[in-house]
Design a protein around this motif. Sequence first.
Motif, PDB file in Angstrom:
ATOM      1  N   PHE A  49      -7.367   0.283  -1.627  1.00 62.17           N
ATOM      2  CA  PHE A  49      -6.775   0.153  -2.963  1.00 62.17           C
ATOM      3  C   PHE A  49      -7.712  -0.645  -3.855  1.00 62.17           C
ATOM      4  O   PHE A  49      -8.311  -1.632  -3.413  1.00 62.17           O
ATOM      5  N   LYS A  73       6.175   1.538  -4.073  1.00 56.47           N
ATOM      6  CA  LYS A  73       7.051   2.650  -3.710  1.00 56.47           C
ATOM      7  C   LYS A  73       6.681   3.141  -2.316  1.00 56.47           C
ATOM      8  O   LYS A  73       5.506   3.317  -2.000  1.00 56.47           O
ATOM      9  N   ARG A 101      11.889   1.672  -3.374  1.00 52.90           N
ATOM     10  CA  ARG A 101      11.104   1.299  -4.545  1.00 52.90           C
ATOM     11  C   ARG A 101      11.451  -0.125  -4.951  1.00 52.90           C
ATOM     12  O   ARG A 101      12.627  -0.494  -5.038  1.00 52.90           O
ATOM     13  N   GLU A 118       4.322   7.522   2.710  1.00 51.59           N
ATOM     14  CA  GLU A 118       3.516   7.491   1.496  1.00 51.59           C
ATOM     15  C   GLU A 118       3.708   6.125   0.848  1.00 51.59           C
ATOM     16  O   GLU A 118       4.833   5.696   0.616  1.00 51.59           O
ATOM     17  N   THR A 169       2.749   3.903  -2.423  1.00 58.36           N
ATOM     18  CA  THR A 169       2.232   3.976  -3.794  1.00 58.36           C
ATOM     19  C   THR A 169       2.344   2.605  -4.437  1.00 58.36           C
ATOM     20  O   THR A 169       3.411   1.983  -4.415  1.00 58.36           O
ATOM     21  N   HIS A 186       1.737   0.603  -8.090  1.00 56.10           N
ATOM     22  CA  HIS A 186       1.628   0.853  -9.522  1.00 56.10           C
ATOM     23  C   HIS A 186       1.000  -0.351 -10.197  1.00 56.10           C
ATOM     24  O   HIS A 186       1.396  -1.495  -9.936  1.00 56.10           O
ATOM     25  N   GLN A 245      -1.850   4.256 -10.924  1.00 57.75           N
ATOM     26  CA  GLN A 245      -1.238   4.123  -9.614  1.00 57.75           C
ATOM     27  C   GLN A 245      -2.158   4.736  -8.567  1.00 57.75           C
ATOM     28  O   GLN A 245      -3.033   5.542  -8.870  1.00 57.75           O
ATOM     29  N   GLN A 246      -1.958   4.323  -7.319  1.00 56.35           N
ATOM     30  CA  GLN A 246      -2.675   4.884  -6.177  1.00 56.35           C
ATOM     31  C   GLN A 246      -1.669   5.151  -5.070  1.00 56.35           C
ATOM     32  O   GLN A 246      -0.789   4.319  -4.808  1.00 56.35           O
ATOM     33  N   THR A 247      -1.822   6.295  -4.434  1.00 58.33           N
ATOM     34  CA  THR A 247      -0.922   6.673  -3.341  1.00 58.33           C
ATOM     35  C   THR A 247      -1.724   6.886  -2.077  1.00 58.33           C
ATOM     36  O   THR A 247      -2.720   7.624  -2.064  1.00 58.33           O
ATOM     37  N   LEU A 255      -6.293   8.909   0.779  1.00 61.84           N
ATOM     38  CA  LEU A 255      -5.722   8.738  -0.545  1.00 61.84           C
ATOM     39  C   LEU A 255      -5.287  10.081  -1.082  1.00 61.84           C
ATOM     40  O   LEU A 255      -5.901  11.111  -0.798  1.00 61.84           O
ATOM     41  N   GLU A 256      -4.232  10.089  -1.874  1.00 59.59           N
ATOM     42  CA  GLU A 256      -3.650  11.343  -2.344  1.00 59.59           C
ATOM     43  C   GLU A 256      -4.661  12.184  -3.129  1.00 59.59           C
ATOM     44  O   GLU A 256      -4.686  13.409  -2.994  1.00 59.59           O
ATOM     45  N   ASP A 257      -5.496  11.543  -3.935  1.00 60.11           N
ATOM     46  CA  ASP A 257      -6.431  12.278  -4.783  1.00 60.11           C
ATOM     47  C   ASP A 257      -7.844  12.307  -4.224  1.00 60.11           C
ATOM     48  O   ASP A 257      -8.805  12.552  -4.947  1.00 60.11           O
TER      49      ASP A 257
END
Length: 648
Positions: free
Chosen positions: A183, A194, A209, A264, A266, A268, A273-275, A296-298
Motif C-alpha cells: 500500500f 473495507k 466497513r 478483499e 480496501t 480509502h 483507494q487501493q484494494t 493488487l486489484e489494478d
Amino acid sequence: MRLQLTYILIALNIFAFGLIVLLDDRKEPYDTKIGGLAECISTAVIETDRIELRGQIPDKVRIIERQGSKWMLTKPLQWKANSFAVNRILNQLQFIQEEATFFVSEIERSGQSLEDFGLATPKIKLIIGRGERQIVLSIGNTTEIGENIYLLGPDYAKIYVVNREVIDSLLVELGDLRSRSIFNIPVFEIDALKLQIKTYSGGSDLKVRLGRTSSGWLFEAPLNAQADPVLVANAINSLTAVKVIRFQQTDDLILTGLKEPFMEVTIHGNKRQQTLLIGIKTPSSVGTEAAYFAKLEDNPTIFTLPAEPFDALREAQAALRERNFMSFDPAAINTVQIGQGAQEIRLQKLEKGEWQVIRSEKGSDIQPNRTDPALIKNLLDDLLELRAIGFVADAPTTTDLNQLGFSDPQRTIKLISPKEIITLELASPESKNNKLYARTSGSVYIYEIDRRSTLELLPLDPLMYRNRLLDSLPQAARIQTIRLENIQTGQLLFEKSLSAEKTSWESVLESAPEKEQSAIFVLLAKLRDFTVKKYLLNEFTYNYSIDSESSVPWIYRLSADVLLPGDSINQLDTRTYVFSKRLSGTVQIGGSEDQATIFETTQSIIDAIYTFEQNTIMPPEATGDEVPDPKPIDKLPAPESILELPTY
C-alpha cells in the motif's frame, strides 16, 4: 479601449504558453559533444522519466518509468520501483568519471573494431530518456588491466574507460529494483477500511466497513457500532507495514485462488483507494511462515505475503469492536441504585459532596449510613471501564432476552444525573450460570462480561459501601488513659496514663519494652481515627455468631479516656471497643456498642493486641530458634501381617 487591451494581453499569454509547450516538447537530441562523460549525460539524467536496462537476453529487460512522483517498474512486471535503488542509479550516472577516453575512429585506424571491446553487441545497454529524447550507453568488456569497463558514449563516437564498481552499482538486480511495500496511501490519510470476506457456509460474503469520525472509528457495516480506535489503528499499521515475501512468475488466478479471492482489503485515502485481493495459502513448507497469494486489484503481478495480519481480520467485526460499552460522566452522577428483585441499595450524593448508602427492602426500615467517597469513586470508575469479553446479540428478540435471563436480572443498576438516567442490566441464564450478560438502556446490543469480578463490584450488602472510618476524635481531643484488659479473666494487660509530671506519651512509655511501646503507639493512633477492615453487622451483640451453630465471645476490651475540650470546662469521655480472639493471621472480630456495629479488625490492631496476649506459644520459625525434628510415625503393618492376625 480597455477591453481591446485585455484581449491583446490574453492573446499574448496564450501565444507564450504555446511557445513554452512547443519548446519543451521539441525532439532535439541531447548535446553529447561537450565536456566529459558526466557533462554529456547530466541533462538527460536530471530530466529523465524513463530508465531502461537491456541485455542480450530478452527476459533480462528492466524498464522503469516515472508516473507522477513515483517510479514504476513496467518490465518484466508492473510494480512500484524501489525509489532508493532508482535514485542511486541516477546519482551514480550524474557523477560518473572516466579513467580514459579515446575515439572510435582511432581504434578503426589501428585495425580494431567495436567488437574487440565488446561494444558491437554490448552485454548491456543503459537507456535514459524523456519522451522521445534519449541517450544510450553501451557497456562492453572488462579491460585487461585495472578491472575497468569499456563504455560506448551516447554519441557513438567515444569509448570511455570507467570504474567497474560504478558500473556494477548501476546493474541493480530485479529484486532490488522492486519495492516490497504494497500500500502506498500514508497511514494519516486513511479514512476508511473495507473488508469483504468469503464465507464457505453457503451464505453471502461478510462485508465489514469502518469509517473514521471526529471522535474515532465507527463500524458502518455489518452493524452500526463504535470501533476501538487503538485496535483499528494497530490493524491499519499492520496492513500498511506488510511487505511482499516473494514475487511469483505465474499469472494463473485460479491456481492461486485469486479468481475468487477469499478476502478483499480496501483502504480509502484522500479521493483514492487501493484494494488488495487475498487468495489461497501457499503450499506449506517446514520452517517458513504461513503466507497467502495476493495481488493488487489494478495490477496483474502476483506475490506472496504473510498470513498473520489477514488471519487476524477474519473476525474483524468482533476483534476491532469497542469493548467499553458504558459512557457517562462520573462527576455528574448523584444517585446510584443497585437492585435485585425487591432488594435495592441506593447510594446518594449529599449537598456537601459526601455520599450515604440506604438499603430499601419490602418490610424493612431504611437505614442510612455514611459511605466511603473513595469507594464510590472506584465503583463509578469501574462501571465506566466495564469491558465486553464477547458480543452475544446485536438485535436480540424478546425470546432471546428471556433465554439470556433478562426477565429476572441478577443486577439492575441505575446511574442518575440531572441530565439522564443510564440503566445497566446484568443477567445470567439458569442453564449457563457461569456466564454474565449485560445490556444498557442506550443500546440494543447484548455483551458478555466477566461474571465474578463484576458481581463482586456490585454487592447488595449495604455494609460493603459503609465508610470504613468508624470514629474520629476532634483534633483538640487528648487521650488521657489507654488500657487493654482480658474480659474473660478480668486481667489488666496494660494501662497507661498521662500525668502532671509526664504530659506526653513518649515520656509515659519510655520505660516500656520497645515492642510494647510500638504496639501502644499504634493503638493510640488508631483510637484517634478508628478504621475497620470490613463491617459484619449493623448492630452490637455480646458475642458474634459465625453461623447457626458456632459463635465467638469477646475476649479483649480496649478503652481510652478522652478529654474533649469544651467552651467552659473540658469533658471526659470514654471510647471502648471489644475484640474476639485472633481467628487467623489476618482475621479478628471487633465490635462497638456505642457505634452499634460489629466488624473485622485491621491488621495493625490485630498485631498490636497480639503483643499483649498471654501464654502465646510462638513457633520456632518466628523466634529464630532451631526447628526440632518431627517425631517418627510408626509404620503400618504389611498387608501380609494384617492377614495373619488371629480372628475371634
